[in-house]
Scaffold this active site. Structure first.
Site, short mmCIF file in Angstrom:
data_model
loop_
_atom_site.label_atom_id
_atom_site.label_comp_id
_atom_site.label_asym_id
_atom_site.label_seq_id
_atom_site.Cartn_x
_atom_site.Cartn_y
_atom_site.Cartn_z
N TYR A 8 1.41 -1.48 0.47
CA TYR A 8 0.15 -0.31 0.25
C TYR A 8 0.55 1.52 -0.25
CZ TYR A 8 -2.70 3.57 1.30
OH TYR A 8 -3.62 4.85 1.44
N ASP B 231 -7.57 -3.92 -1.53
CA ASP B 231 -8.35 -3.36 -1.92
C ASP B 231 -8.29 -1.83 -2.91
OD1 ASP B 231 -7.96 -3.40 1.39
OD2 ASP B 231 -8.53 -1.23 0.83
N LYS C 216 -10.88 -9.32 5.33
CA LYS C 216 -10.80 -7.92 5.74
C LYS C 216 -11.76 -7.36 4.26
CE LYS C 216 -9.32 -4.20 4.76
NZ LYS C 216 -7.47 -2.95 4.15
#
Ligand code: B12
Ligand code: B12
Ligand SMILES: Cc1ncc(COP(=O)(O)O)c(C=O)c1O
Ligand SMILES: Cc1ncc(COP(=O)(O)O)c(C=O)c1O
Lengths: 272, 523, 272, 523
Positions: free
Chosen positions: B262, B297, B369
């Site tokens: 990320y 995500d 998640k």
């Protein structure tokens, strides 16, 4: 780094709306931010200008920094907007007094006993959904055996005699039946409120009951999703009940209020 | 949950094998390096607290002092131990002496054995304290439980930790099971952790040790009221990743977002730096019983969810492989994925459910998640609320572990107090109404859902084998993830990376590795 | 009873807002009804009084007959309300003038040709997402090869030279790079707007460009979900683009605007 | 759609058998009676239009005139035919003459044969005109189609037909496929149909012939714009049920709510009256190609959806049986049902889907009319919007035919212009995203969904056999439907019912029966 809660810093409380906590203002994520969401359509096609009109309208409503977050062209000369802004207005909550139905809440058995001990005779309750209103679920919730929200309805009380006239009952029919039944309590349900028909209806009923000269003999109670106690009082009824009302709330009220009245009058009116 | 998709076990095995090789190579790379933040985390774990008059944390003052440059390759621990012996002060006192210029770290010449013993003792003590934190959490969980899965996860982000507390409490009343305090925009680019309780942040609230405590205290309070343990989440990411992980571990955070990828892709943090930091951070979280959340995500905000779904799966495999090798257990892996297709695409719900179900079946023991729609959220809050409802349904239908609440105001602002209330209410309603849907239904063989899952898995297999062949750094350079390309020397923080010298010593790391039954590394 | 459409009664048009159609007012299901939906939280617990406060607040916003349709106790001293009412305010849409980016829309090839024929040399465009903002999807949508909403990005134009600096670019870095690149056009994206950071950021950039003395040499364009052309002008930029902007809209603008400026200045500035 | 529930075919057969018997008995009862409204409808069909100076329709003036009392048992047609011959005027002219007192219906003594011939010719002409209307609809459908099923059905109800037109057009732009104009509250209790285009109604707009035309004209216009034929719906219910059906048929309405049980239970209309009216009304609709919608969905507003689901199914069987025997074909039966469980009940979505899927499989050729949540809608528009989304999902998952749009403002007002826009937008999104969900999934054997469907079917079977045994009137008296009890002599409109005398003659009915291949009845 220690873990015992006692050693932890106490979280200071966030103060409501600055120095004058009774002046309340909408809250989004910071005290006093005034965050408000608004939506509406305008009878003009979507354009830069109508978007700006929506923004200005929000401004006129007292929203600073109005922001149009969504706009849609509904077609045929209409547009739709979702606007957020920061409300400038505050309301002084300390000055607000809302009339409440004054009655201590009692349970099913308690009420039945209260009536037999304190009122001395059964209470006669007539109910109806009046005018052209056909929504009986509300009045049934209060009156029917099976009741509502886990509570029995008035029909199940030993010391309450009931007559449920059902739906679409004209005011004159209700009045005639109430006289015939010698009702102590009249329950009126009004669900349809288009063009304020419920207000007209209820006011008419009060007038008719007064004209009949029996206003002081019956307790007039209304209910419905848009009814408040305040509205009921304004219309000349004795009490009003809104959404979520349960049978015990209504019965607690009429039992106690009848006791008060009958005491003041030196006894219960005879029924037949 | 009984499998529904008939996934190819051989493909899954190949994925794990390739991801394992990638992980080994990344961890080998990391094991040969240390970083400024790892050393600062080490100091924090042995007890250095506080900041100087300008608010610069003492750990930064120590690690940034002139002498440190030459010291860091060997680790700060030995030099700092010598300084402690020299001053006779505790860890914070010693650090303050260095900061005040009362002591030159390069010149502390105390006996090496005594210095080592001193720091090693502190490291062991830290290990003990941290074990106690994990035990405290388990006691809460045993006593109160934490409610059904998926855990409902909501963010607070007012910028003011005290305001966050109020909002968090309101969330808990509405059913929240995890409270995540979002950090102030760009805190991840800071190479230090601010000190003290803070009331000014934007787009989020600063992550500080004091703020962690304020929120944890408040949540313990409402946990008792609510009769269930409410987890606290923050970020172990950015330039201070190892320190964040350490503070989180000390202050009983329960969940931490922790994913070097990320930072590389979305924060332009240097990959050498953050992958090295991550190895240490995961170790810290492993023994602490912290659940980490990974950030796959996010890929679908820059890449297309239809086209790039397999990159999410591939990244989950890599994150899993790295995490397991850092001592984390499967139940600690909140592997990220998201529902990010254009909701107006025919059958998008089916494709999204295929992805979610597939992830569920491939990582059966990990609490996935699941991230709500964000990309296709607009200012139309009503439509958005329904997008979120579909998401909630997909989540409960596929047995997700951690459910991030979608907010109808996603395209506008960090949530207002009632946004969360409405989101929690709607999510609970959908999940209750469809609670056992998954038990009830099956997917037809040869249908779109099974095909989609098989296709994504097959593409992930290819991708992982390619990444194995070229190496993770090269893959990142080629923009294989999230459509973003980053170079090994680009981004922020490279200068904080130091190749370890032969004698590198870090007793804290040893204690941590020992706690999760990994072999020690120092000496 | 006949079925041919011609024989059917003509449906008279419903008049917008009565006698003065430019005075617009929200519309629910009857012209002039003013129907507006509002929602907000109050930092006081739910009670009859706070419900009344919500109603009064809507009243202060200029909503007559405000009706609280939903209320929720958020706990910890907060309550939430959904209110409907009839907005008293009107906005005179005839008086609204919204500044627009003045440029005829052109297509991909047309723009490329326009540049080569009318501007005489390639246009140099630098772009960045500035400050601590890491949201590159917007600027990429305009600049990247693959483009957005079915249109190619600027990188695909033959006659546009581009440099996309990506995210989190400090203003001074952007300025330095713009000078180095001899940019004709600067594109700045600002997505994060908390505490109006985008306004501060953009204003600072304009100041720096002016201080550098090159303000008249570069076309400064900003964009982002909360950017409007009006805001851009207020901040001293040349144009602003909001949500849904496509590459051709931006390129049409800068091509035509550069032509206008270069003509006025007697030719394009030299690039290197 | 391939069946998913493995329903017991024997139970279904028993249901149809019992319902058939109930229908036969109801229709036998009806065949022995006529009503004021049937006779008025007859006059309307042969061409009586207009009202007197007070707005009283001429058909009412004729049927209510002193002489009519004794005439009605034989049907108005013959006497009216004689009057026509006597006056030499057309139907409307003759009626006006009666109204003006220029002619005493009881005293028109023209030759019977000529009178019969005169009326019979008008009846045949009416039959022809009506066939042309149906042909016009089919031409539209052939040319433009009408979009995918379920048809999205939205209401307009401003009270002002011109305002309704505006709103309807906006709906069509947003995707509406059926526009239903809701009637002004309590119009169903009026024993006449108001005249002319109207702009004052509350809770709805008066159903008048002129209003039908205004709206049909407008919809034809937008149908062209939208490139799909938009259906118009109104109510053939209440005291004027047969006239409403007739006007609807003449003015090219496409869908009409038509269910005597609704009137009995929810409007307290006398059961003898409305069941008799219904038989005629359905005949009118049958040949007109009108889709009727039935009202079982309403039962669950007064009775509990979990407990009383089988009453809905039982009523659907009865409605089907009656309708088929009136000449309607299966594709014309919009059998009603609704999603009315408490959305906070665990697995309510599963139970609702079970019901919807069951109805779909039992009536595979009928375009089930699916009603959104109304009972559990509250002033919380956000939550309500999500309840509606679940409903849309259930609908598309189970192949419903006509999908009534749920409105988030259901608990408040008849919809505002944007309520419908938002509802259509959300519904289209959900249905697109899950378009082929139904093709993809199956329900596990032995699961809750299959059990629920089987249980509801079994209880409906019992109920129907009981209703068969006791008769429909008795069942209604015992409150078996909707928890509402009604007596055969109670309610409104009984005095408009007349036992037919031997010589009852109704040439219009004969033409209608002929058109749907049912044997004639007169003479
Ligand atoms: C069920 C229902 C129906 C059923 C009614 C069946 C029946 N026998 O009651 C049917 C399907 C027949 C129906 C028909 C219509 N309905 Co309706 N219906 C509803 C619905 C879905 C629920 C109402 C309800 O049952 N609530 C549950 C009960 C328990 O709540 P309640 O009535 O508020 O009662 C509680 C309290 O208010 C209080 N209370 C109520 N009465 C009394 C009386 C006393 C004395 C006391 C103490 C307390 C009390 O206690 C009760 C228990 O807590 C609402 C929408 C909604 N979700 O609210 C629309 C709604 C009420 N209907 C509406 C309309 C317009 C109609 C029609 C008029 C439409 C038309 N033009 O044809 C028709 C015709 C009926 C008529 N003339 O009245 C509108 C009213 C709009 C308005 N504000 O005026 C609504 C809001 C729907 C809408 N958005 O358009 N409806
Ligand atoms: C994707 C996304 C991210 C991704 C960004 C990935 C990336 N590389 O861009 C990730 C996951 C990294 C991310 C992180 C964060 N995000 Co974010 N994110 C979003 C999200 C979901 C979508 C934004 C987007 O991509 N839109 C699509 C593009 C195409 O639209 P656009 O940007 O408007 O661009 C169009 C026009 O505006 C215009 N345009 C834009 N720029 C320019 C420039 C020029 C010159 C021109 C001509 C035109 C133009 O043209 C474009 C095409 O039409 C939004 C929510 C939402 N749905 O809007 C939140 C959102 C923007 N994020 C938000 C926040 C707060 C963050 C964080 C700061 C949170 C935190 N505290 O950690 C972080 C950190 C990032 C940072 N410092 O900036 C907030 C911003 C709140 C506010 N108004 O200030 C939002 C609104 C979410 C929320 N409700 O909280 N985010
Ligand atoms: C994995 C991961 N890490 C970190 C962050 C937060 O960003 P930052 O660390 O920049 O505050 C996110 C945000 O979504 C994330 O998904
Ligand atoms: C079958 C049926 N008929 C009629 C109506 C409308 O009522 P009315 O005929 O009283 O206008 C409804 C309303 O929902 C209905 O479902």
């Amino acid at each position: 780094m220690s873990m015992t809660p006692t050693e932890r810093p106490e979280a200071p409380k966030v103060e409501p709306t600055g120095p004058e906590p009774h002046l309340v203002k909408p809250y989004g994520d910071a005290m006093g931010d005034g965050a408000v969401q608004v939506s509406f359509s305008l009878p003009v096609p979507l354009s830069d200008e109508s978007r700006e009109a929506a923004r200005r309208l929000a401004g006129k409503m007292g929203l600073t920094e109005p922001q149009v977050y969504h706009e849609a062209d509904l077609g045929h000369g209409f547009s739709y907007f979702i606007v957020y802004g920061k409300c400038r207005h505050t309301v002084d909550i300390a000055r607000i007094v809302v009339p409440r139905v004054a009655a201590a809440p009692m349970g099913f058995h308690e009420i039945d006993e209260f009536i037999s001990h304190r009122l001395g005779r059964k209470v006669r309750v007539i109910g109806a959904c009046t005018g052209s209103d056909a929504h009986t679920v509300g009045i049934d919730a209060i009156m029917n055996m099976k009741g509502f929200a886990g509570e029995y309805g008035l029909e199940r009380y030993t010391n309450v005699e009931t007559l449920n006239l059902g739906s679409q009952v004209p005011n004159d029919v209700l009045l005639a039946k109430a006289l015939e039944f010698r009702a102590d309590v009249v329950l009126v349900s009004q669900v349809v409120t288009q063009k304020d028909v419920h207000l007209t209806n209820l006011a008419e009923l009060v007038d008719m009951v007064e004209a009949e000269g029996i206003r002081d003999r019956v307790l007039m109670i209304c209910g419905g999703p848009r009814i408040t106690h305040e509205v009921a009082l304004e219309l000349g009824l004795d009490a009003g009940f809104g959404p979520g009302t349960t049978p015990t709330r209504v019965a607690s009220y009429f039992a106690q209020e009848l006791e008060r009245r009958w005491k003041a009058a030196g006894g219960a009116p005879v029924t037949r | 949950m009984e499998p529904k998709l008939d996934l190819d076990p051989e493909a899954i095995r190949r994925c794990r094998k390739a991801a394992g090789a990638v992980a080994e190579s990344v961890l080998r790379f990391a094991s040969e390096r240390t970083t400024a933040s790892i050393e600062r985390a080490t100091l924090r774990l042995i007890g250095v607290e506080g900041a100087d008059a300008d608010g610069v944390p003492l750990v930064n003052r120590v690690v940034d002092c002139d002498a440190a440059k030459s010291i860091l390759p060997s680790g700060i621990s030995l030099a700092f131990g010598k300084a402690m012996v020299a001053t006779g002060l505790d860890a914070s006192g010693t650090a303050r002496a260095v900061a005040d210029g009362k002591l030159d770290l390069g010149k502390a010449v105390a006996g090496e054995d005594e210095a080592r013993e001193r720091v090693a003792a502190l490291a062991r003590a830290a290990g003990g304290r941290v074990a106690a934190v994990a035990a405290a959490r388990n006691a809460f969980l045993d006593r109160l439980g934490e409610g059904r899965r998926p855990l409902l996860y909501v963010i607070v982000a007012s910028g003011n930790i005290y305001e966050d507390v109020v909002q968090a409490k309101v969330c808990v009343k509405a059913g929240a099971q995890v409270i995540a305090v979002i950090r102030s925009t760009a805190q991840s680019l800071l190479d230090y952790i601010p000190e003290g309780a803070t009331t000014e942040g934007y787009g989020g609230t600063f992550a500080t040790q004091a703020n962690f405590r304020v929120m944890r205290t408040a949540l313990d309070e409402v946990s008792e009221e609510a009769g269930r343990y409410v987890r606290l989440c923050n970020y172990a990411s950015g330039l201070c990743m190892p320190e964040m992980a350490s503070l989180g571990r000390m202050e009983r955070l329960d969940v931490m977002l922790n994913d070097a990828l990320y930072g590389i892709l979305f924060r332009d943090i240097n990959m050498q730096r953050t992958l090295t930091d991550q190895a240490f951070s995961r170790l810290v979280s492993a023994a602490g019983g912290i659940i980490i959340n990974t950030g796959e995500d996010n890929y679908l905000t820059t890449a297309d969810a239809r086209e790039a779904a397999h990159t999410v799966l591939a990244s989950q495999f890599i994150n899993e492989a790295i995490a397991l090798r850092c001592g984390l257990r499967p139940w600690q892996l909140g592997l990220g994925h998201a529902m990010q297709m254009n909701p107006n695409d025919e059958d998008m719900f089916l494709l999204e459910v295929a992805q979610a179900q597939m992830a569920r079946e491939i990582f059966p023991e990990s609490p996935l998640k699941y991230m709500p729609p964000t990309k296709f959220m607009t200012g139309n809050i009503f439509r958005g609320h329904v997008q979120d409802a579909l998401f909630s349904l997909a989540s409960v239908m596929t047995g997700q572990g951690i459910h991030l609440l979608g907010m109808m105001t996603e395209a506008m602002h960090t949530p207002h107090i009632h946004d969360r209330y409405l989101a929690l209410e709607a999510t609970r309603m959908v999940m209750t109404a469809a609670r056992n849907l998954s038990e009830e239904m099956c997917w037809k063989p040869d249908g779109k859902v099974r095909h989609r899952a098989a296709e994504v898995l097959a593409r992930a297999t290819d991708m992982l084998e390619q990444v194995e062949a070229e190496g993770l750094f090269a893959a990142l350079e080629k923009g294989r993830f999230a459509d973003v390309a980053r170079s090994p020397k680009g981004g922020r923080g490279l200068k904080g990376v130091h190749a370890k010298s032969k004698g590198y010593w870090n007793p804290v790391e040893d204690v941590l590795r020992d706690a999760v039954a990994l072999p020690g590394r120092s000496e």
